[in-house]
Design an enzyme around this catalytic site. Structure first.
Site, PDB file in Angstrom:
ATOM      1  CD  GLU A 221     110.647  43.121  45.693  1.00  0.00           C
ATOM      2  OE1 GLU A 221     110.747  43.042  44.445  1.00  0.00           O
ATOM      3  OE2 GLU A 221     111.238  42.368  46.459  1.00  0.00           O
TER       4      GLU A 221
ATOM      5  CE1 TYR B 120     100.827  49.234  43.613  1.00  0.00           C
ATOM      6  CE2 TYR B 120     103.035  50.132  43.732  1.00  0.00           C
ATOM      7  CZ  TYR B 120     102.098  49.336  43.113  1.00  0.00           C
ATOM      8  OH  TYR B 120     102.449  48.632  41.977  1.00  0.00           O
TER       9      TYR B 120
END
Length: 143
Positions: A102, A114
């Site tokens: 998350e 990411y």
């Protein structure tokens, strides 16, 4: 010289644990619990000092990135990408098939990292964090 390796209990209590901003949720005692459960705690060491770490919980063939941090004085130099890449490699060696995480929708720097490493958005948790920001749910296949 940068080195990434599994952290041991002795690393956590040593003077060389140099992170200046360790969140309460990841106190030394909490990290020790994760170590005792067999979760993966990787340390990023520069000149024998821990300047970052990543914590992943491993269950069957899935892993969840609980935390990744690089000390503020060492940010902006690619250390986070190096640490995360090492984590992905180690999780693959351990037979993990997928890594979940998350990230705050307000944390663009982390999101870019990411994305660069191939994570895909799989969901959203609205108003997830105490400040009201939402959490993006991301995953990456490891094999």
């Amino acid at each position: 010289m940068l080195v990434v390796r599994e952290l041991l209990r002795n690393d956590l209590v040593a003077k060389s644990f140099g992170l200046s901003e360790l969140p309460e949720a990841y106190s030394i005692a909490e990290l020790e619990k994760h170590l005792s459960r067999g979760d993966l705690v990787l340390g990023l060491l520069k000149d024998s000092n821990v300047v970052g770490f990543a914590l992943a919980r491993c269950v069957t063939d899935e892993a969840e990135l609980l935390f990744i941090v690089v000390d503020a004085s060492h940010r902006g130099r690619g250390f986070g990408a190096f640490l995360l890449g090492s984590l992905l490699e180690e999780l693959g060696k351990r037979g993990m098939r997928t890594l979940f995480l998350e990230v705050s929708d307000a944390n663009r720097a982390a999101q870019q990292l990411y994305e660069k490493l191939g994570f895909q958005r799989i969901g959203l948790r609205e108003r997830y964090y105490p400040d009201g920001t939402s959490a993006l749910l991301l995953s990456k296949a490891l094999c």
